[in-house]
Design a protein around this motif. Structure first.
Motif, PDB file in Angstrom:
ATOM      1  N   TRP A 118       0.821  -1.205   0.000  1.00 51.94           N
ATOM      2  CA  TRP A 118       0.000   0.000   0.000  1.00 51.94           C
ATOM      3  C   TRP A 118       0.860   1.263   0.000  1.00 51.94           C
ATOM      4  CZ3 TRP A 118      -4.663  -1.690  -1.132  1.00 51.94           C
ATOM      5  CH2 TRP A 118      -5.007  -2.994  -0.739  1.00 51.94           C
TER       6      TRP A 118
ATOM      7  N   SER B  80     -13.092  -0.472  -4.621  1.00 50.01           N
ATOM      8  CA  SER B  80     -12.307   0.567  -5.275  1.00 50.01           C
ATOM      9  C   SER B  80     -12.049   1.670  -4.260  1.00 50.01           C
ATOM     10  CB  SER B  80     -13.038   1.095  -6.514  1.00 50.01           C
ATOM     11  OG  SER B  80     -12.203   1.973  -7.232  1.00 50.01           O
ATOM     12  N   GLN B  81     -11.619   2.842  -4.746  1.00 50.80           N
ATOM     13  CA  GLN B  81     -11.262   3.919  -3.821  1.00 50.80           C
ATOM     14  C   GLN B  81     -12.457   4.557  -3.124  1.00 50.80           C
ATOM     15  OE1 GLN B  81      -9.740   3.285  -6.630  1.00 50.80           O
ATOM     16  NE2 GLN B  81      -7.573   3.787  -6.545  1.00 50.80           N
ATOM     17  N   SER B  82     -13.660   4.273  -3.604  1.00 47.99           N
ATOM     18  CA  SER B  82     -14.855   4.797  -2.957  1.00 47.99           C
ATOM     19  C   SER B  82     -16.030   3.882  -3.259  1.00 47.99           C
ATOM     20  CB  SER B  82     -15.177   6.218  -3.443  1.00 47.99           C
ATOM     21  OG  SER B  82     -15.656   6.196  -4.777  1.00 47.99           O
TER      22      SER B  82
ATOM     23  N   CYS C 120     -11.075   0.398   2.099  1.00 47.63           N
ATOM     24  CA  CYS C 120     -12.060  -0.369   1.341  1.00 47.63           C
ATOM     25  C   CYS C 120     -11.606  -1.814   1.165  1.00 47.63           C
ATOM     26  CB  CYS C 120     -12.295   0.287  -0.017  1.00 47.63           C
ATOM     27  SG  CYS C 120     -12.928   1.973   0.076  1.00 47.63           S
TER      28      CYS C 120
ATOM     29  N   ARG D 225     -17.468   4.690  -6.765  1.00 47.07           N
ATOM     30  CA  ARG D 225     -16.698   4.115  -7.870  1.00 47.07           C
ATOM     31  C   ARG D 225     -16.950   2.621  -7.983  1.00 47.07           C
ATOM     32  NH1 ARG D 225     -10.614   6.612  -8.098  1.00 47.07           N
ATOM     33  NH2 ARG D 225     -10.387   4.820  -9.485  1.00 47.07           N
TER      34      ARG D 225
ATOM     35  N   GLU E  16      -4.063   5.359   0.362  1.00 49.08           N
ATOM     36  CA  GLU E  16      -4.748   5.706   1.605  1.00 49.08           C
ATOM     37  C   GLU E  16      -6.263   5.680   1.445  1.00 49.08           C
ATOM     38  OE1 GLU E  16      -4.405   9.481  -0.710  1.00 49.08           O
ATOM     39  OE2 GLU E  16      -3.090   7.767  -0.271  1.00 49.08           O
ATOM     40  N   LYS E  17      -6.754   5.860   0.203  1.00 48.81           N
ATOM     41  CA  LYS E  17      -8.195   5.770  -0.058  1.00 48.81           C
ATOM     42  C   LYS E  17      -8.631   4.329  -0.282  1.00 48.81           C
ATOM     43  CE  LYS E  17      -8.381  10.324  -2.284  1.00 48.81           C
ATOM     44  NZ  LYS E  17      -8.661  11.054  -3.539  1.00 48.81           N
ATOM     45  N   LEU E  18      -7.775   3.555  -0.927  1.00 45.52           N
ATOM     46  CA  LEU E  18      -8.136   2.179  -1.270  1.00 45.52           C
ATOM     47  C   LEU E  18      -8.000   1.227  -0.088  1.00 45.52           C
ATOM     48  CD1 LEU E  18      -8.987   0.223  -3.498  1.00 45.52           C
ATOM     49  CD2 LEU E  18      -6.579   0.015  -4.163  1.00 45.52           C
TER      50      LEU E  18
ATOM     51  N   ASP F 101      -2.915   7.096  -4.022  1.00 44.91           N
ATOM     52  CA  ASP F 101      -4.314   6.791  -3.675  1.00 44.91           C
ATOM     53  C   ASP F 101      -4.455   5.579  -2.757  1.00 44.91           C
ATOM     54  OD1 ASP F 101      -5.696   8.878  -4.703  1.00 44.91           O
ATOM     55  OD2 ASP F 101      -6.708   7.776  -6.291  1.00 44.91           O
TER      56      ASP F 101
END
Length: 207
Positions: free
Chosen positions: A29, A165-167, A40, A170, A35-37, A33
């Motif tokens: 990691w 995904s990142q959100s 999740c 999405r 930190e967003k994924l 991005d």
């Protein structure tokens, strides 16, 4: 034209000549991005682990597909150990999904688990014509791998509770694309019925 794969795998069934593919969940990691994924990915890890356990009980082979991140001398066991050492949510995911000795793995240079990897040959060796795709990111590596699997006339199911995904938005968008445009089932993992491989049943009878 509808994908041939949509008619080969009933939503309630995901075994026979099946393999489980876990994409990019063993990870450090350390990319943009991440930190967003990562949150999740952490949310789906227990469900993938439960699905993997069911697959193993039924003799369905498990394959890990991970980025080599341009490190052409890298190997998957070293990546798994590095992921465990890093601590935090990434290590928790790696611990929950720690590969077993008889699992398989491929390292990929790009998004697709097929491009530049021996995955197609491995599936032929395993006599697997159906794939259960899990992991991250659903709108990148999972989607591209699903597309390439369809081009190889493989049946595909993408359990909606085992990809991220990142959100949330999405993920929902790509699941709609997979369902409506690629005509692939996104049946929740708990509804997938596992049917033991013939070799697995023969092994049980010999025990």
């Amino acid at each position: 034209m509808p994908s041939r794969s949509s008619g080969l795998l009933a939503p309630e069934r995901a075994a026979g000549q099946t393999a489980l593919l876990i994409i990019d969940m063993i990870n450090c990691w350390d990319f943009p991005d991440a930190e967003k994924l990562l949150p999740c990915a952490a949310s789906i890890a227990p469900r993938i682990a439960a699905l993997k356990a069911r697959c193993r009980r039924s003799g369905v082979p498990v394959i890990y597909a991970n980025d080599n991140r341009g490190r052409w001398r890298s190997d998957f066991p070293a990546l798994a150990q590095e992921a465990l050492r890093q601590g935090g949510p990434g290590a928790e995911i790696a611990s929950a999904l720690k590969p077993d000795a008889d699992d398989y793995f491929v390292l990929k240079p790009k998004q697709s688990a097929f491009f530049g990897t021996p995955l197609e040959l491995l599936l032929q060796h395993l006599k697997a014509s159906r794939l259960i795709l899990t992991g991250v990111a659903s709108d990148q590596c999972v989607l591209v791998t699903a597309t390439e699997a369809g081009m190889r006339d493989l049946a595909v199911v993408v359990p909606r509770d085992c990809v991220a995904s990142q959100s949330t938005a999405r993920n929902a968008l790509v699941l709609r694309q997979i369902e409506e445009f690629q005509k692939l089932p996104t049946t929740p993992s708990t509804r997938l019925r596992m049917i033991p491989h013939a070799r697995h049943l023969q092994g049980r009878r010999r025990d």
